[in-house]
Design an enzyme around this catalytic site. Structure first.
Site: not given
Ligand code: FAD
Length: 247
Positions: A86-87, A90, A98-100, A176, A193, A203
């Site tokens: 979830i983190t 962005r 914290s686990m510290r 940890r 929202a 998710r």
């Molecule tokens: C089923 C599943 C499997 C996954 N497996 C992996 C994995 O194996 N390894 C891994 O590293 N990650 C994995 N992820 C994480 C995924 O790649 C994304 O990093 C994460 O879901 C964050 O979502 P987001 O990219 O939509 O970005 P968010 O941070 O949620 O941003 C929302 C939107 O803002 C825009 N945005 C934000 N920042 C930027 C930027 N810098 N440039 C351009 N557009 C931007 C994009 O349109 C983005 O969709 C997985 C995710 C899912 C759902």
């Protein structure tokens, strides 16, 4: 796991509508009542008008106004694995236990075997559970029992080793390192929202892992109580669609 809505913008849909009307009104929305701002929108009363406008915005992909209302959730007892997933988002703000500074020195390893401190995945106990990237499907009762035994012993051993390292004077921030990725954590997260819908898109989807899906479903249920027109529309017309680039 437990998810609570801690704080949220009051009248979120009034805010969404006011921001959207700003874009198309000659008059300054700051000088008007909400009723005046919504005057030209179709509907018998103000609730009807909000429904018309919000439906129109979502239908046309006009997502900017949904960035104004913000909600804060408290999440209890998810795994560090779920927290790492979830983190990655962005545009969400987080505070993570914290686990510290929090050490689990008084947890009884026998309770860990029973599910305290570490999340037990359903596949550790349920013979019918089929996850993603799994080589086998359903397994027999005997295999399931063996899985449960291996899992619970491994996590209890890890916690015992952690506590032994603490007793040997190792700082919690280093001890940890031996704890499992399934170790439970509490978290507070805030998002607007629009981002909430994006989290729902990514998710609550079938290809997400069971734990983050469950958390997202609980967040979406709370969002529907907080911001009902928007999230009823989202659940009915947008959830589970293919396009995940917006909102
Ligand atoms: C089923 C599943 C499997 C996954 N497996 C992996 C994995 O194996 N390894 C891994 O590293 N990650 C994995 N992820 C994480 C995924 O790649 C994304 O990093 C994460 O879901 C964050 O979502 P987001 O990219 O939509 O970005 P968010 O941070 O949620 O941003 C929302 C939107 O803002 C825009 N945005 C934000 N920042 C930027 C930027 N810098 N440039 C351009 N557009 C931007 C994009 O349109 C983005 O969709 C997985 C995710 C899912 C759902």
């Amino acid at each position: 796991m437990e998810v609570q809505l801690l704080e949220a913008t009051e009248d979120p849909e009034e805010l969404i509508c006011t921001a959207a009307r700003n874009d198309y009104s000659e008059a300054f929305v700051g000088d008007q009542s909400f009723a005046e701002t919504m005057d030209e929108i179709d509907g018998d009363d103000i609730e009807d008008r909000k429904e018309t406008l919000i439906g129109h915005l979502l239908d046309h992909g006009h997502f900017g106004p949904f960035e104004h209302p913000q909600a804060t959730f408290a999440v209890k007892g998810i795994s560090r694995s779920c927290m790492a997933q979830i983190t990655r988002h962005r545009h969400v703000s987080f505070d993570v236990q914290s686990m510290r500074y929090v050490s689990f020195d008084d947890v009884d390893p026998d309770d860990v075997r029973e599910g305290e401190l570490v999340v037990t995945p359903p596949s550790a106990t349920d013979p019918d559970w089929v996850g993603r990237n799994q080589q086998t499907g359903r397994v027999g009762e005997e295999t399931a029992e063996k899985r449960e035994e291996v899992f619970s012993e491994a996590v209890a051993d890890a916690v015992e080793s952690y506590q032994e390292l603490l007793d040997l004077g190792m700082p919690p921030e280093d001890a940890r390192f031996v704890l499992p990725i399934g170790t439970k954590v509490n978290m507070v997260m805030s998002m607007n929202a629009r981002m909430l819908m994006h989290i729902g898109d990514m998710r609550a989807a079938a290809d997400s892992q069971w734990e983050i899906r469950q958390m997202t479903e609980e967040v979406l249920d709370l969002a529907e109580e907080w911001c009902p027109i928007t999230f009823e529309y989202y659940n009915e017309h947008m959830k589970n669609r293919k396009n995940r680039l917006a909102p």
